[in-house]
Design a protein around this motif. Structure first.
Motif, PDB file in Angstrom:
ATOM      1  N   UNK A 235       0.818  -1.209   0.000  1.00 37.64           N
ATOM      2  CA  UNK A 235       0.000   0.000   0.000  1.00 37.64           C
ATOM      3  C   UNK A 235       0.846   1.251   0.000  1.00 37.64           C
ATOM      4  N   UNK A 236       1.902   1.270   0.805  1.00 40.08           N
ATOM      5  CA  UNK A 236       2.787   2.444   0.850  1.00 40.08           C
ATOM      6  C   UNK A 236       3.488   2.650  -0.488  1.00 40.08           C
ATOM      7  N   UNK A 237       3.931   1.535  -1.095  1.00 40.68           N
ATOM      8  CA  UNK A 237       4.595   1.652  -2.394  1.00 40.68           C
ATOM      9  C   UNK A 237       3.619   2.165  -3.456  1.00 40.68           C
ATOM     10  N   UNK A 238       2.391   1.646  -3.433  1.00 37.22           N
ATOM     11  CA  UNK A 238       1.386   2.081  -4.418  1.00 37.22           C
ATOM     12  C   UNK A 238       1.028   3.538  -4.222  1.00 37.22           C
ATOM     13  N   UNK A 239       0.984   3.994  -2.963  1.00 39.87           N
ATOM     14  CA  UNK A 239       0.677   5.405  -2.697  1.00 39.87           C
ATOM     15  C   UNK A 239       1.722   6.313  -3.344  1.00 39.87           C
ATOM     16  N   UNK A 240       2.988   5.947  -3.208  1.00 38.77           N
ATOM     17  CA  UNK A 240       4.033   6.770  -3.804  1.00 38.77           C
ATOM     18  C   UNK A 240       4.105   6.643  -5.311  1.00 38.77           C
ATOM     19  N   UNK A 241       3.942   5.409  -5.835  1.00 36.38           N
ATOM     20  CA  UNK A 241       4.126   5.178  -7.271  1.00 36.38           C
ATOM     21  C   UNK A 241       2.884   5.537  -8.087  1.00 36.38           C
ATOM     22  N   UNK A 242       1.749   4.912  -7.750  1.00 32.11           N
ATOM     23  CA  UNK A 242       0.555   5.087  -8.585  1.00 32.11           C
ATOM     24  C   UNK A 242      -0.173   6.407  -8.310  1.00 32.11           C
ATOM     25  N   UNK A 243      -0.277   6.772  -7.025  1.00 37.94           N
ATOM     26  CA  UNK A 243      -1.066   7.962  -6.688  1.00 37.94           C
ATOM     27  C   UNK A 243      -0.279   9.244  -6.936  1.00 37.94           C
ATOM     28  N   UNK A 244       0.984   9.300  -6.441  1.00 42.96           N
ATOM     29  CA  UNK A 244       1.734  10.561  -6.534  1.00 42.96           C
ATOM     30  C   UNK A 244       2.587  10.657  -7.801  1.00 42.96           C
ATOM     31  N   UNK A 245       3.300   9.595  -8.168  1.00 39.58           N
ATOM     32  CA  UNK A 245       4.186   9.682  -9.331  1.00 39.58           C
ATOM     33  C   UNK A 245       3.425   9.560 -10.647  1.00 39.58           C
ATOM     34  N   UNK A 246       2.589   8.541 -10.786  1.00 40.42           N
ATOM     35  CA  UNK A 246       1.862   8.336 -12.045  1.00 40.42           C
ATOM     36  C   UNK A 246       0.537   9.083 -12.108  1.00 40.42           C
ATOM     37  N   UNK A 247       0.153   9.729 -10.998  1.00 41.87           N
ATOM     38  CA  UNK A 247      -1.051  10.570 -10.964  1.00 41.87           C
ATOM     39  C   UNK A 247      -2.320   9.790 -11.360  1.00 41.87           C
ATOM     40  N   UNK A 248      -2.415   8.556 -10.926  1.00 44.44           N
ATOM     41  CA  UNK A 248      -3.612   7.771 -11.234  1.00 44.44           C
ATOM     42  C   UNK A 248      -4.750   8.048 -10.255  1.00 44.44           C
TER      43      UNK A 248
END
Length: 305
Positions: A127-140
């Motif tokens: 979940x923490x990795x997805x928060x940084x990668x998908x939510x903040x970096x990839x703006x999904x």
């Protein structure tokens, strides 16, 4: 050479060990069944009275008697759809490559060790990795797509390991016979290895999905909502091109989070709703496992070697 009396004593000792092992297995099985039965009984005692068509067709509400799980079970199905479409092809392809094509060297061994370790990483880390990668970096955003990709990462190592184990169960002689008849590597994998390992692969995939359907921590981390009074956009429209992907970027909730929300409230009526949701979730999980058992039985019946 052992004396006859010593041999008989050794046989008797081994028979006692066998009986103790059988007894231990029965006790372990009984404990598991009793635990599951107690869990289902407790949920049914509290929540069976809340199960109705209105409960399935209503959105969450501030009033327990009017609250339902429509947005929760629709969100669960959509998230699981994205998870399956992402994790299954990637996991099977990776498993086939590692087992049939990858060279046996230190790099491959390192990848295999890391995949096995990833299968045991706590879900909150994903979940923490997805928060940084998908939510903040990839703006999904905090969307169905983000949730599906997060759970796909969570179960991907399980799918890879299950695929590899199923492929390993195919006898080496099958591969050698296919290659001896002039088949290419891909023809051997496509026509012989994959068909005979399909039962094991499907079993692993469905068990992985049945784990993902109950996950809560990574979805809370990426921002799943606890109160949604609307459904995602429909996947089909009346205008060209008749297909919409807007639902992928809709806010979402799932049944475990809905349960968590209701359990945290002080009113007892909401606890009954949570128990009813738990019954639905348990039924879905058992149904998925039943499908896995049926598929495994069906595919194993076809195997003749």
């Amino acid at each position: 050479m052992a004396a006859p009396n010593d041999l008989q004593a050794a046989i008797a000792r081994n028979q006692r060990i066998d009986k103790l092992f059988v007894l231990g297995g029965l006790v372990a099985t009984f404990i598991g069944i009793m635990t599951l039965g107690a869990l289902i009984f407790d949920l049914a005692y509290d929540g069976l009275g809340r199960l109705s068509w209105q409960f399935f067709a209503s959105f969450p509400s501030r009033f327990a008697a009017r609250a339902g799980i429509l947005s929760a079970w629709v969100g669960t199905l959509l998230v699981m759809l994205v998870t399956a479409l992402t994790a299954v092809p990637l996991g099977i392809a990776a498993g086939v490559y590692l087992e049939e094509y990858a060279p046996k060297n230190w790099l491959t061994a390192l990848i295999e060790i890391n995949i096995a370790n990833l299968a045991g990483v706590p879900s909150i880390v994903y979940g923490l990795m997805a928060l940084g990668l998908f939510v903040y970096q990839l703006q999904l955003g905090q969307s169905v797509l983000t949730a599906g990709l997060t759970l796909a990462l969570l179960i991907l190592p399980i799918v890879i390991v299950a695929t590899r184990e199923a492929i390993r169960a195919v006898p080496q002689s099958m591969r050698e016979a296919a290659l001896a008849l002039g088949a290419t590597k891909w023809q051997m994998v496509k026509d012989h290895v994959l068909p005979y390992s399909t039962g094991g692969i499907l079993t692993g995939v469905i068990i992985a999905l049945s784990r993902a359907i109950g996950e809560t921590a990574p979805l809370i981390t990426i921002g799943a909502l606890t109160f949604i009074a609307f459904l995602p956009d429909p996947p089909f429209t009346s205008e060209f091109p008749f297909i919409s992907f807007g639902w992928l970027f809709s806010p979402f909730t799932v049944m475990p989070i809905q349960m968590f929300n209701w359990v945290s409230r002080p009113q007892e009526e909401f606890h009954w709703n949570a128990a009813a949701t738990g019954l639905v979730l348990m039924a879905m999980t058992l149904a998925i496992n039943a499908v896995a058992i049926w598929l495994r039985y069906r595919f194993r019946k076809r195997i003749k070697w």
